[in-house]
Design an enzyme around this catalytic site. Structure first.
Site, PDB file in Angstrom:
ATOM      1  N   ASN A   1       0.859  -1.177   0.000  1.00  0.00           N
ATOM      2  CA  ASN A   1       0.000   0.000   0.000  1.00  0.00           C
ATOM      3  C   ASN A   1       0.895   1.226   0.000  1.00  0.00           C
ATOM      4  OD1 ASN A   1      -2.865  -1.120   0.439  1.00  0.00           O
ATOM      5  ND2 ASN A   1      -1.561  -2.228   1.899  1.00  0.00           N
ATOM      6  N   GLU A   2       1.114   1.738  -1.182  1.00  0.00           N
ATOM      7  CA  GLU A   2       2.053   2.843  -1.362  1.00  0.00           C
ATOM      8  C   GLU A   2       1.378   4.168  -1.003  1.00  0.00           C
ATOM      9  OE1 GLU A   2       5.023   2.231  -1.773  1.00  0.00           O
ATOM     10  OE2 GLU A   2       5.436   0.643  -3.216  1.00  0.00           O
ATOM     11  N   PRO A   3       2.168   5.255  -0.913  1.00  0.00           N
ATOM     12  CA  PRO A   3       1.582   6.566  -0.629  1.00  0.00           C
ATOM     13  C   PRO A   3       0.382   6.830  -1.542  1.00  0.00           C
ATOM     14  CG  PRO A   3       3.952   6.737  -0.617  1.00  0.00           C
ATOM     15  CD  PRO A   3       3.638   5.326  -1.015  1.00  0.00           C
TER      16      PRO A   3
ATOM     17  N   SER B   1      -2.580   5.469  -0.775  1.00  0.00           N
ATOM     18  CA  SER B   1      -3.571   4.422  -0.496  1.00  0.00           C
ATOM     19  C   SER B   1      -4.600   4.925   0.513  1.00  0.00           C
ATOM     20  CB  SER B   1      -2.885   3.182   0.092  1.00  0.00           C
ATOM     21  OG  SER B   1      -1.956   2.659  -0.819  1.00  0.00           O
TER      22      SER B   1
END
Ligand code: F6R
Length: 639
Positions: free
Chosen positions: A162-164, A166
């Site tokens: 879950n990258e920036p 999300s």
């Protein structure tokens, strides 16, 4: 609602944090907690549903679980697992797949039922992904949810993938990987270009539903993102901050990963401190930097309004503290890294005697000597010391394949030009060419190719050391065996690594050693090389007197610098010396323009070195000390 934090010391921390001295201890504790969940469920005849992570972080936890299974009879028969994520697309049998990772590190060594293992499927057709993801969620739900989820954290602040950006309520889905995440994975894939751009990951919302969440992080590399995750505002920019909203989460850290937290980094802001010399120095430098003031201009009010009133009261007036710290920093500066002959050395970093010292510069890779301390190296030689350089490893993994062909072509032409039969060389060359053309990412080179790569780096190192002024018989190539695997994963240190080091030390009997204390280098070679030197010295100490008069100085390389308060010797470089250092670095042509392992800094090594040396000089200047062009920094290691 997060649980109440009742401690002043942790008032900046917005979730529960436990810090262990090292990763090994922490991993054992986490494994014990997982084992407790499994046993608890076993006792009541239930299944334990675990959420698992991959990456370097949980490896020791898995090792310990395997040990508990083998030695203490922990059974995984009642365990059902769901992995956080998988690259997409990804074949399960690929070396980099998380399926391979999980079987290699855990599942193949325990008695878990294969049917109870769930890992996102990297082989799905694009159209099937969404439904598959929904089903993953349903399966977890049908089992009553995850009992325990373990997590690592990426430097982007991702949990799972879950990258920036999300959302806090995101579910299992297909995502695009952040560029930094791909750079971090480049090593496993033999280059960033081979890292998939997508992955299937459990969502933040999925993770959040777990009854217990443990996020682990080790090493300095993770310290900045850990601070943001624990002390920062909740934001989609750092998805791990969403965990602050949970009552069931705990961060388990080693001391290095925790080191940027306020209670460790600037403890005076949260508690009364024992003001030893080192802490005083750190605090005063911090205060000067915060206020952008030279040290000698700091006032009592500055101290009082920045959590340092206790220091001012206990040891003030503050002007005396300022002068004391200023002098301490002043005394770290020396243009005489081998000691200044005939000068009072009571306040100097190095001893004046013997006036001509035998020094060894240990260089883990063939260019660390000039990149990290080229200016000091040249100065030591200029000032007449008996300087040796020892290249600890061959550095052969960091040479491009086309360079090998270029040098082979050179050798073939040369043999031909002196009328020699070069057909044997040609046939070796043909084999090499064929191999290189068919080479898979991360495939180990043939012995011949590895040798040529090593020779390329060797000739460059000789050229750099000669430029610094050394005689050929003072240039040593150790080719320590631990390094010679042909891949980024190295062997454990063996007796031979230590024996070779002892042999060289006994031959030179140095009064001064310089070694890379640059423990953040991406492949860990520097710390291994450093530990080998210390192990060798510890052994020699028992029998050889000279060891007690030998000082060991640590330098830092291309990756990071010491903090100002740590520096014990700062060697200024004139503008001309900066240029000489640059020229020495230029001799390492195979590492120029774009090295094989650039880390995540796009600048060339010589630019990094110069920028860093200028920054160090600027930091001294900003504190009110003399303004130099550049400075190389050292810390003494007492063994
Ligand atoms: C792994 C995962 C990632 C990693 C994170 C840290 O399944 O989802 O979030 O936990 O990238 O990776 P390492 O542990 O390799 O530093």
């Amino acid at each position: 609602m997060a649980r109440l934090n009742l401690l002043e010391e942790t008032r900046y921390e917005k979730l529960a944090v436990t810090v262990y001295p090292d990763q090994q201890t922490a991993s054992k504790k986490v494994a014990a907690r997982i084992a407790d969940v499994i046993r608890g469920k076993q006792a009541s005849g239930e299944k334990a549903v675990l959420g698992l992570a991959t990456g370097v972080t949980p490896i020791r936890v898995y090792n310990e679980l395997v040990r508990l299974h083998k030695e203490e009879g922990l059974s995984f028969k009642n365990v059902i697992t769901f992995n956080l994520d998988e690259y997409y697309p990804m074949k399960p049998d690929a070396a980099q797949s998380y399926v391979t990772f999980m079987y290699e590190n855990l599942f193949s060594h325990i008695d878990i039922e294969k049917a109870n293992v769930h890992i996102p499927d990297g082989t799905l057709a694009a159209d099937d992904v969404a439904e598959w993801c929904l089903n993953y969620e349903k399966q977890i739900e049908a089992l009553g949810g995850l009992d325990l989820q373990i997590l690592g954290i990426g430097r982007t602040g991702h949990i799972g993938f879950n990258e920036p950006g999300s959302a806090p309520n995101s579910g299992t889905r297909l995502v695009t990987l952040d560029d930094l995440t791909r750079a971090d994975a480049a090593r496993d894939f033999g280059g960033k270009a081979n890292v998939p751009t997508k992955a299937i990951t459990m969502g933040v919302g999925t993770i959040f539903k777990a009854r217990e969440i443990i996020l682990m992080a080790w090493s300095k590399k993770k310290a900045p993102i850990i601070k943001k995750a624990i002390e920062g505002e909740i934001s989609g920019e750092v998805p791990a901050t969403y965990l602050q909203l949970s009552d069931n989460v705990e961060f388990v850290l080693d001391e290095d990963a925790a080191s940027d937290l306020t209670r460790f980094d600037t403890p005076w802001l949260v508690k009364d401190c024992i003001w030893d010399t080192q802490l005083k120095k750190k605090a005063v430098i911090w205060l000067a930097c915060e206020l952008k003031k030279p040290i000698l201009k700091l006032t009592e009010e500055d101290y009082n309004t920045h959590g340092m009133a206790q220091l001012a009261v206990e040891q003030g007036p503050v002007y005396n503290i300022n002068i004391d710290i200023f002098n301490q920093i002043q005394h770290t500066i020396t243009g005489w890294p081998g000691g200044k002959p005939g000068a009072d050395d009571s306040q100097r970093p190095e001893r004046m005697e013997p006036a001509k010292k035998r020094s060894i510069v240990f260089s883990p890779h063939p260019d660390d000597d000039v990149i990290s301390m080229g200016g000091t190296f040249i100065r030591l030689v200029d000032q007449g010391h008996d300087v040796h350089v020892a290249y600890q490893t061959s550095g052969n993994t960091a040479v491009w394949d086309d360079d090998v062909l270029r040098y082979m072509e050179f050798a073939i032409d040369f043999e031909g030009s002196i009328g020699k039969d070069n057909s044997q060389l040609k046939s070796i060359y043909d084999d090499m060419r064929q191999f290189i053309e068919a080479k898979q990412p991360n495939q180990i080179d043939t012995k011949e190719i590895r040798d040529v790569k090593g020779f390329i780096r060797k000739t460059e190192a000789i050229s750099g050391a000669r430029y610094a002024g050394l005689q050929d018989d003072h240039i040593h190539f150790m080719a320590l065996p631990f390094y010679e695997t042909g891949k980024t994963q190295k062997n454990s240190v063996g007796e031979e690594d230590i024996r070779l080091t002892i042999e060289l030390l006994q031959k030179v009997k140095p009064q001064q050693i310089f070694a890379a204390g640059d423990f953040a280098d991406p492949h860990g070679t520097h710390v291994v090389c450093f530990n080998i030197i210390v192990a060798a010295l510890e052994r020699l100490k028992a029998t050889e007197d000279w060891v007690n008069d030998c000082w060991l100085w640590m330098y830092r390389g291309a990756w990071h610098e010491f903090e100002t308060h740590e520096i014990e010797m700062a060697v200024p470089l004139s503008p001309q010396e900066v240029v000489r250092k640059r020229n020495a670095i230029f001799k390492h042509q195979s590492q120029k323009d774009r090295p094989v392992f650039p880390g995540d800094d796009a600048r060339e090594f010589w630019v990094r070195a110069e920028d860093r040396n200028r920054e160090t000089a600027k930091r001294y200047d900003d504190l009110g000390l003399a303004e130099y062009e550049a400075m190389e920094a050292f810390v003494r290691y007492k063994f």
